[in-house]
Enzyme design. Sequence first.
Site, PDB file in Angstrom:
ATOM      1  N   GLN A 122      39.890  33.368  44.352  1.00 12.60           N
ATOM      2  CA  GLN A 122      40.810  32.432  43.457  1.00 12.60           C
ATOM      3  C   GLN A 122      42.258  32.974  43.927  1.00 12.60           C
ATOM      4  OE1 GLN A 122      40.015  32.724  39.400  1.00 12.60           O
ATOM      5  NE2 GLN A 122      41.999  32.851  39.054  1.00 12.60           N
ATOM      6  N   GLY A 123      42.963  31.996  44.401  1.00 10.03           N
ATOM      7  CA  GLY A 123      44.459  32.166  44.965  1.00 10.03           C
ATOM      8  C   GLY A 123      45.444  31.771  44.161  1.00 10.03           C
ATOM      9  N   SER A 125      47.634  34.282  41.834  1.00 13.10           N
ATOM     10  CA  SER A 125      48.891  35.218  41.669  1.00 13.10           C
ATOM     11  C   SER A 125      49.538  35.377  42.945  1.00 13.10           C
ATOM     12  CB  SER A 125      48.034  36.410  41.085  1.00 13.10           C
ATOM     13  OG  SER A 125      47.314  36.349  39.876  1.00 13.10           O
ATOM     14  N   GLU A 240      37.121  31.985  33.270  1.00 12.06           N
ATOM     15  CA  GLU A 240      37.335  33.332  33.450  1.00 12.06           C
ATOM     16  C   GLU A 240      37.406  34.077  32.217  1.00 12.06           C
ATOM     17  OE1 GLU A 240      40.771  33.687  35.793  1.00 12.06           O
ATOM     18  OE2 GLU A 240      40.644  36.141  36.226  1.00 12.06           O
ATOM     19  N   GLU A 365      49.707  41.991  27.146  1.00 10.09           N
ATOM     20  CA  GLU A 365      50.791  41.335  26.428  1.00 10.09           C
ATOM     21  C   GLU A 365      51.020  39.876  26.313  1.00 10.09           C
ATOM     22  OE1 GLU A 365      50.960  43.494  28.890  1.00 10.09           O
ATOM     23  OE2 GLU A 365      51.694  45.383  27.924  1.00 10.09           O
TER      24      GLU A 365
END
Length: 383
Positions: A122-123, A125, A240, A365
């Site tokens: 999975q590309g 980030s 995910e 966060e």
Amino acid sequence: MASDPADLAAFRDEAARWIAAEAPDPLPHDLTEAFPAARAWQRKLFDAGWLGLSWPAEYGGRGMSPVHQIVFDEELTKARAPMPAGTVSLEVIGPTIVRFGTDAQKKALIRPLLSGEDIWCQGFSEPDAGSDLAALRTRAVRRGDVYVVNGRKVWTTMAHLSTWCALLAKTGDGSRASRNITYLLVPMDSPGISVRPLAEMTGDVSFSEVTFDDTEVPADNVLGAAGGGWLVAMSTLEFERGPYVLRRYAEVRAMFADLVADLRASSLACDPVVTRRIGECDMLLEALRARCDRIVGEIAHEALSNRSSLDKLFLEYVSQEIFGFALDCTGPNPLGSRGTVPHSPRWAREYLYSRAASIYGGTTEIQRNIVAKRLLDLPMEPK
Ligand SMILES: Cc1cc2nc3c(=O)[nH]c(=O)nc-3n(C[C@H](O)[C@H](O)[C@H](O)COP(=O)(O)OP(=O)(O)OC[C@H]3O[C@@H](n4cnc5c(N)ncnc54)[C@H](O)[C@@H]3O)c2cc1C
């Protein structure tokens, strides 16, 4: 699709019997080392019809309910059987292709994805776009029948072992607007792709930096609409979070049982600090199980709620508490030198891996921000 409880119980028994008879011995922990055997195991699972249980039969699935897949995965974990090689393919990319793919894409891609002939990464980030995915800079420019891709991805799990990449790239004018993102299905042997594996703090190599240098991707390989990749990507992220929590809960529950067995065999077994913390960990796991029951109900009714950020946060908290406790019992000065337990390297590794849960699938966060804004309706920060 709902399932009859008696049918599910019979299915569970059948799955447990098959796994007990057919599962290979445990594989090495390192993804790269384990890969050939994990891929052969995936092929065996596929040939026996245990993968893609809820996917349409015409594309290689079995057309059963999603709960059948959950039950099968639970039995795999309970039996301490290895996971198939293509976890990213099976849990994240496959369901996205099933939901958004054209008939031709599903016919060409789903069967090899299930059998392990194809392995997907999975590309999403990039070095400067992780939490803020809309800031990604990889560009895909349409030239005739192809998109020409240039850019750099990072943290790409299994890229060094993959045959395909689900890639997010900017198309259109390159601005931040989410409508300028396109979801491309890219063969990893395309000219111009280079992969640099990176080591994690556990010492394992599971992700890589991937560079695209004038890589040509057929325009037919767009998943969803050109410029509509944001919607497709959000769906991938949904897969995910929710279903992943179920698998990881089952893994952590099984490992906690192993830890308690190790403690029982050690001089720490009667220590009041140890027994109190065992009780606390068990209580946390029971609370996580209750959340998992809710997720299963939502999946059964195909209605995943926006509570998946809370589920992911809670999974992260529980697993870090449990492996923190394991490390306290097995580190160089276990609980003030009251004793030691065996299998120390295993618990150190699991402790280190549990820290990654604060980052992958959206950081702590970011998940907390989502809970505050979307679930508790707090106002956005003023710009
Ligand atoms: C084990 C592992 C596997 C992964 N596999 C993949 C993969 O296969 N494919 C893929 O695309 N990615 C993958 N990732 C990447 C992961 O999804 C990103 O690392 C994650 O989204 C965070 O992005 P970043 O690392 O760029 O951190 P940044 O976004 O740069 O954040 C840095 C820090 O700033 C904080 N921060 C950022 N924005 C805010 C804000 N608005 N408010 C408060 N705090 C903020 C973050 O919480 C974090 O602590 C993987 C990560 C890990 C750890």
